[in-house]
Write a protein that holds these residues in place. Structure first.
Motif, PDB file in Angstrom:
ATOM      1  N   LYS A  17       9.762 -44.789 -25.500  1.00  0.00           N
ATOM      2  CA  LYS A  17       9.265 -45.870 -24.637  1.00  0.00           C
ATOM      3  C   LYS A  17       9.782 -45.673 -23.211  1.00  0.00           C
ATOM      4  N   ILE A  18      11.031 -45.258 -23.069  1.00  0.00           N
ATOM      5  CA  ILE A  18      11.615 -44.996 -21.749  1.00  0.00           C
ATOM      6  C   ILE A  18      10.942 -43.788 -21.095  1.00  0.00           C
ATOM      7  N   ILE A  19      10.750 -42.723 -21.854  1.00  0.00           N
ATOM      8  CA  ILE A  19      10.239 -41.458 -21.311  1.00  0.00           C
ATOM      9  C   ILE A  19       8.746 -41.518 -21.043  1.00  0.00           C
ATOM     10  N   GLY A  20       7.996 -42.181 -21.908  1.00  0.00           N
ATOM     11  CA  GLY A  20       6.577 -42.422 -21.663  1.00  0.00           C
ATOM     12  C   GLY A  20       5.685 -41.196 -21.683  1.00  0.00           C
ATOM     13  N   SER A  21       5.979 -40.249 -22.563  1.00  0.00           N
ATOM     14  CA  SER A  21       5.169 -39.036 -22.637  1.00  0.00           C
ATOM     15  C   SER A  21       5.219 -38.481 -24.056  1.00  0.00           C
ATOM     16  N   PRO A  22       4.154 -37.825 -24.500  1.00  0.00           N
ATOM     17  CA  PRO A  22       4.161 -37.233 -25.845  1.00  0.00           C
ATOM     18  C   PRO A  22       5.069 -36.005 -25.945  1.00  0.00           C
ATOM     19  N   GLU A  49      11.537 -31.504 -25.555  1.00  0.00           N
ATOM     20  CA  GLU A  49      10.826 -31.419 -24.279  1.00  0.00           C
ATOM     21  C   GLU A  49       9.536 -32.207 -24.421  1.00  0.00           C
ATOM     22  N   PHE A  50       9.278 -33.072 -23.433  1.00  0.00           N
ATOM     23  CA  PHE A  50       8.081 -33.893 -23.439  1.00  0.00           C
ATOM     24  C   PHE A  50       7.030 -33.281 -22.514  1.00  0.00           C
ATOM     25  N   GLN A  51       5.790 -33.684 -22.696  1.00  0.00           N
ATOM     26  CA  GLN A  51       4.698 -33.097 -21.920  1.00  0.00           C
ATOM     27  C   GLN A  51       4.810 -33.366 -20.424  1.00  0.00           C
ATOM     28  N   ASN A  52       5.533 -34.409 -20.014  1.00  0.00           N
ATOM     29  CA  ASN A  52       5.726 -34.683 -18.590  1.00  0.00           C
ATOM     30  C   ASN A  52       6.904 -33.898 -18.002  1.00  0.00           C
ATOM     31  N   GLY A  53       7.526 -33.008 -18.801  1.00  0.00           N
ATOM     32  CA  GLY A  53       8.628 -32.179 -18.316  1.00  0.00           C
ATOM     33  C   GLY A  53      10.009 -32.770 -18.530  1.00  0.00           C
ATOM     34  N   VAL A  54      10.089 -34.019 -18.947  1.00  0.00           N
ATOM     35  CA  VAL A  54      11.381 -34.640 -19.226  1.00  0.00           C
ATOM     36  C   VAL A  54      11.975 -34.004 -20.475  1.00  0.00           C
ATOM     37  N   ARG A  55      13.287 -33.833 -20.470  1.00  0.00           N
ATOM     38  CA  ARG A  55      13.992 -33.279 -21.633  1.00  0.00           C
ATOM     39  C   ARG A  55      15.020 -34.271 -22.136  1.00  0.00           C
ATOM     40  N   LEU A  56      15.143 -34.298 -23.442  1.00  0.00           N
ATOM     41  CA  LEU A  56      16.074 -35.190 -24.125  1.00  0.00           C
ATOM     42  C   LEU A  56      17.031 -34.343 -24.949  1.00  0.00           C
ATOM     43  N   SER A  57      18.307 -34.633 -24.826  1.00  0.00           N
ATOM     44  CA  SER A  57      19.327 -34.003 -25.656  1.00  0.00           C
ATOM     45  C   SER A  57      19.977 -35.102 -26.490  1.00  0.00           C
ATOM     46  N   ASP A  71      21.334 -37.594 -23.627  1.00  0.00           N
ATOM     47  CA  ASP A  71      21.067 -37.292 -22.224  1.00  0.00           C
ATOM     48  C   ASP A  71      19.566 -37.144 -22.042  1.00  0.00           C
ATOM     49  N   ILE A  72      19.040 -37.719 -20.970  1.00  0.00           N
ATOM     50  CA  ILE A  72      17.629 -37.574 -20.597  1.00  0.00           C
ATOM     51  C   ILE A  72      17.621 -36.952 -19.201  1.00  0.00           C
ATOM     52  N   PHE A  73      16.888 -35.844 -19.052  1.00  0.00           N
ATOM     53  CA  PHE A  73      16.838 -35.132 -17.777  1.00  0.00           C
ATOM     54  C   PHE A  73      15.409 -35.073 -17.255  1.00  0.00           C
ATOM     55  N   GLY A  74      15.232 -35.402 -15.986  1.00  0.00           N
ATOM     56  CA  GLY A  74      13.948 -35.271 -15.313  1.00  0.00           C
ATOM     57  C   GLY A  74      14.156 -34.656 -13.945  1.00  0.00           C
ATOM     58  N   THR A  75      13.098 -34.477 -13.199  1.00  0.00           N
ATOM     59  CA  THR A  75      13.210 -33.843 -11.883  1.00  0.00           C
ATOM     60  C   THR A  75      13.813 -34.770 -10.834  1.00  0.00           C
ATOM     61  N   LYS A  76      13.801 -36.062 -11.086  1.00  0.00           N
ATOM     62  CA  LYS A  76      14.326 -37.026 -10.107  1.00  0.00           C
ATOM     63  C   LYS A  76      15.703 -37.564 -10.471  1.00  0.00           C
ATOM     64  N   GLY A  77      16.242 -37.127 -11.612  1.00  0.00           N
ATOM     65  CA  GLY A  77      17.557 -37.599 -12.009  1.00  0.00           C
ATOM     66  C   GLY A  77      17.746 -37.499 -13.510  1.00  0.00           C
ATOM     67  N   SER A  78      18.834 -38.104 -13.971  1.00  0.00           N
ATOM     68  CA  SER A  78      19.121 -38.065 -15.399  1.00  0.00           C
ATOM     69  C   SER A  78      19.835 -39.342 -15.825  1.00  0.00           C
ATOM     70  N   ALA A 137       7.708 -41.179 -32.108  1.00  0.00           N
ATOM     71  CA  ALA A 137       9.083 -41.231 -32.607  1.00  0.00           C
ATOM     72  C   ALA A 137       9.189 -40.545 -33.965  1.00  0.00           C
ATOM     73  N   SER A 138       8.192 -40.744 -34.824  1.00  0.00           N
ATOM     74  CA  SER A 138       8.185 -40.116 -36.152  1.00  0.00           C
ATOM     75  C   SER A 138       8.051 -38.604 -36.049  1.00  0.00           C
ATOM     76  N   LYS A 139       7.260 -38.132 -35.079  1.00  0.00           N
ATOM     77  CA  LYS A 139       7.129 -36.689 -34.879  1.00  0.00           C
ATOM     78  C   LYS A 139       8.479 -36.065 -34.533  1.00  0.00           C
ATOM     79  N   ILE A 140       9.242 -36.753 -33.690  1.00  0.00           N
ATOM     80  CA  ILE A 140      10.562 -36.224 -33.313  1.00  0.00           C
ATOM     81  C   ILE A 140      11.487 -36.205 -34.522  1.00  0.00           C
TER      82      ILE A 140
END
Length: 160
Positions: A17-22, A49-57, A71-78, A137-140
């Motif tokens: 919900k926070i990341i907003g991408s598949p 890795e999400f389709q919008n480029g955000v990464r979750l650890s 940790d959630i990482f994007g191009t504008k911050g984390s 969420a189930s896919k993850i």
């Protein structure tokens, strides 16, 4: 599916919900290192890795003093969550503490989730967790298990 991953699906729903991408792809490792031959995995590390480029650890070690690190990482911050403390890093790289978020007992959070669902059924409202969000969420959660069992990277095409 490993039972510890079934519990993670609620965490992944909130993060999706926070990341907003598949999902694009994920890789995971883990096992029953501390108490072998159990059905429940007691440690896992996942990179999503999400389709919008955000990464979750997401790192989980059941018997650690700090069992869950996110940790959630994007191009504008984390964003980082350790021991309930959330820290946001902006483009300047400077940390901004959000502070600890009070944890509700898990049973209370689950009861609230079901109350929301039943209220939406009664009122034809929109639940906090949409079916699409639940599927991502189930896919993850399921992909984490597949990645560990098959020792490979899981992609969104594995769920077509």
């Amino acid at each position: 599916m490993c039972s510890s991953d079934l519990f993670s699906v609620h965490l992944y729903a909130a993060l999706c919900k926070i990341i907003g991408s598949p999902l694009a792809r994920l890789t995971a490792t883990g096992g029953d290192f501390y108490y072998p031959n159990r059905e429940t995995r007691d440690a896992s590390s996942t990179i999503v890795e999400f389709q919008n480029g955000v990464r979750l650890s997401h790192n989980y070690v059941m018997f650690s003093p700090c069992p869950t690190v996110i940790d959630i990482f994007g191009t504008k911050g984390s964003l980082s969550r350790v021991n309930g403390k959330i820290t946001i890093y902006g483009e300047d790289g400077k940390p901004k503490d959000v502070g600890p978020i009070p944890d509700k007992p898990e049973t209370e959070a689950m009861v609230e989730m079901y109350r929301d669902f039943f209220q939406c059924v009664r009122t034809r409202g929109v639940p906090l967790a949409s079916p699409d969000l639940a599927m991502e969420a189930s896919k993850i959660a399921f992909g984490l298990d597949l990645s560990i069992l098959q020792n490979r990277t899981i992609t969104s095409s594995d769920f077509v």
